[in-house]
Design a protein around this motif. Structure first.
Motif, PDB file in Angstrom:
ATOM      1  N   VAL A  26       0.831  -1.205   0.000  1.00 45.82           N
ATOM      2  CA  VAL A  26       0.000   0.000   0.000  1.00 45.82           C
ATOM      3  C   VAL A  26       0.869   1.260   0.000  1.00 45.82           C
ATOM      4  O   VAL A  26       0.621   2.193  -0.768  1.00 45.82           O
ATOM      5  CB  VAL A  26      -0.988  -0.019   1.188  1.00 45.82           C
ATOM      6  CG1 VAL A  26      -1.773   1.294   1.269  1.00 45.82           C
ATOM      7  CG2 VAL A  26      -1.946  -1.206   1.074  1.00 45.82           C
ATOM      8  N   CYS A  30       1.086   4.046  -3.005  1.00 45.89           N
ATOM      9  CA  CYS A  30       0.884   5.488  -2.779  1.00 45.89           C
ATOM     10  C   CYS A  30       1.957   6.270  -3.521  1.00 45.89           C
ATOM     11  O   CYS A  30       1.653   7.220  -4.262  1.00 45.89           O
ATOM     12  CB  CYS A  30       0.954   5.826  -1.292  1.00 45.89           C
ATOM     13  SG  CYS A  30      -0.498   5.419  -0.308  1.00 45.89           S
ATOM     14  N   SER A  33       1.811   5.692  -7.542  1.00 49.78           N
ATOM     15  CA  SER A  33       0.668   6.305  -8.218  1.00 49.78           C
ATOM     16  C   SER A  33       0.484   7.781  -7.877  1.00 49.78           C
ATOM     17  O   SER A  33      -0.187   8.504  -8.605  1.00 49.78           O
ATOM     18  CB  SER A  33      -0.617   5.550  -7.838  1.00 49.78           C
ATOM     19  OG  SER A  33      -0.898   5.733  -6.457  1.00 49.78           O
ATOM     20  N   ASP A  35      -1.191   8.625  -5.311  1.00 53.57           N
ATOM     21  CA  ASP A  35      -2.497   8.639  -4.645  1.00 53.57           C
ATOM     22  C   ASP A  35      -2.293   8.459  -3.141  1.00 53.57           C
ATOM     23  O   ASP A  35      -2.169   7.350  -2.641  1.00 53.57           O
ATOM     24  CB  ASP A  35      -3.385   7.522  -5.207  1.00 53.57           C
ATOM     25  CG  ASP A  35      -4.779   7.478  -4.574  1.00 53.57           C
ATOM     26  OD1 ASP A  35      -5.021   8.222  -3.591  1.00 53.57           O
ATOM     27  OD2 ASP A  35      -5.600   6.696  -5.049  1.00 53.57           O
ATOM     28  N   ASN A  37      -4.485   9.440  -0.859  1.00 50.93           N
ATOM     29  CA  ASN A  37      -5.775   9.597  -0.196  1.00 50.93           C
ATOM     30  C   ASN A  37      -5.641   9.062   1.228  1.00 50.93           C
ATOM     31  O   ASN A  37      -5.072   7.993   1.439  1.00 50.93           O
ATOM     32  CB  ASN A  37      -6.832   8.791  -0.970  1.00 50.93           C
ATOM     33  CG  ASN A  37      -8.226   8.949  -0.410  1.00 50.93           C
ATOM     34  OD1 ASN A  37      -8.455   8.787   0.778  1.00 50.93           O
ATOM     35  ND2 ASN A  37      -9.161   9.251  -1.285  1.00 50.93           N
ATOM     36  N   HIS A  40      -5.868   5.448   2.402  1.00 54.91           N
ATOM     37  CA  HIS A  40      -4.779   4.521   2.153  1.00 54.91           C
ATOM     38  C   HIS A  40      -3.525   4.857   2.956  1.00 54.91           C
ATOM     39  O   HIS A  40      -2.678   3.988   3.152  1.00 54.91           O
ATOM     40  CB  HIS A  40      -4.406   4.531   0.662  1.00 54.91           C
ATOM     41  CG  HIS A  40      -5.568   4.420  -0.252  1.00 54.91           C
ATOM     42  ND1 HIS A  40      -6.452   3.370  -0.226  1.00 54.91           N
ATOM     43  CD2 HIS A  40      -6.020   5.250  -1.226  1.00 54.91           C
ATOM     44  CE1 HIS A  40      -7.382   3.545  -1.154  1.00 54.91           C
ATOM     45  NE2 HIS A  40      -7.146   4.693  -1.762  1.00 54.91           N
ATOM     46  N   HIS A  57      -5.662   0.438  -2.124  1.00 53.64           N
ATOM     47  CA  HIS A  57      -6.212   1.070  -3.322  1.00 53.64           C
ATOM     48  C   HIS A  57      -6.902  -0.002  -4.170  1.00 53.64           C
ATOM     49  O   HIS A  57      -6.354  -1.097  -4.344  1.00 53.64           O
ATOM     50  CB  HIS A  57      -5.109   1.680  -4.182  1.00 53.64           C
ATOM     51  CG  HIS A  57      -4.239   2.686  -3.498  1.00 53.64           C
ATOM     52  ND1 HIS A  57      -3.290   2.350  -2.558  1.00 53.64           N
ATOM     53  CD2 HIS A  57      -4.158   4.029  -3.670  1.00 53.64           C
ATOM     54  CE1 HIS A  57      -2.668   3.441  -2.164  1.00 53.64           C
ATOM     55  NE2 HIS A  57      -3.167   4.471  -2.817  1.00 53.64           N
TER      56      HIS A  57
END
Length: 159
Positions: A26, A30, A33, A35, A37, A40, A57
């Motif tokens: 995870v 992160c 990507s 990402d 958020n 996550h 994700h």
């Protein structure tokens, strides 16, 4: 080498090995990507969320499932390209969950230029038997007549 278009039969099924989704997976996703958020990446935020903890994700788990399928050697070296993906994310995958995929052939049809189109369905299932993701992938595949042959390359003899 993977299967050719003609070797995929409607309703054929395979089950992948299982894989546990880790904290490292995870965190790396992160960063890869971009990402971040908080669902996550932020334990404190997630403690107050409906999940109560960080979740993986959706595209990470999708990628894991495709990787597990790849280990079955169904499409390695015979897939020309991914044409379409249609995917449903049904339930969260938490850090520590173990997932596997059930792969089945939905459809096949010939295409131009010595190829065929194969649609595969992947059900991604966790350790409790819950389907967490369900999707299809449409692939352009080599046909038997166009399958690339492995060529042995030998180094030139030294004199």
């Amino acid at each position: 080498m993977g299967l050719t278009y003609e070797e995929f039969k409607i309703d054929s099924r395979w089950v992948t090995q299982a894989r546990t989704v880790t904290e490292a997976d995870v965190s790396l996703f992160c960063g890869l990507s971009g990402d971040f958020n908080p669902l996550h990446s932020d334990t404190e935020f997630c403690a107050g969320s409906s999940f109560g903890e960080r979740v993986a994700h959706g595209p990470l788990v999708q990628s894991i499932a495709i990787g597990l399928m790849s280990q079955l050697n169904l499409i390695n070296g015979t897939a020309r390209g991914l044409l379409n993906v249609n995917w449903d994310f049904r339930a969260p995958v938490r850090i520590g969950d173990t997932v596997h995929a059930c792969v089945s052939v939905v459809s096949t049809r010939p295409a131009k230029n010595g190829a065929g189109i194969v649609t595969l369905r992947l059900l991604v299932i966790n350790q409790t038997g819950t389907t967490v993701q369900d999707g299809t992938m449409m692939l352009l595949m080599d046909s038997a007549s166009s399958k690339r042959e492995l060529v042995e390359v030998r180094p030139a003899e030294t004199q």
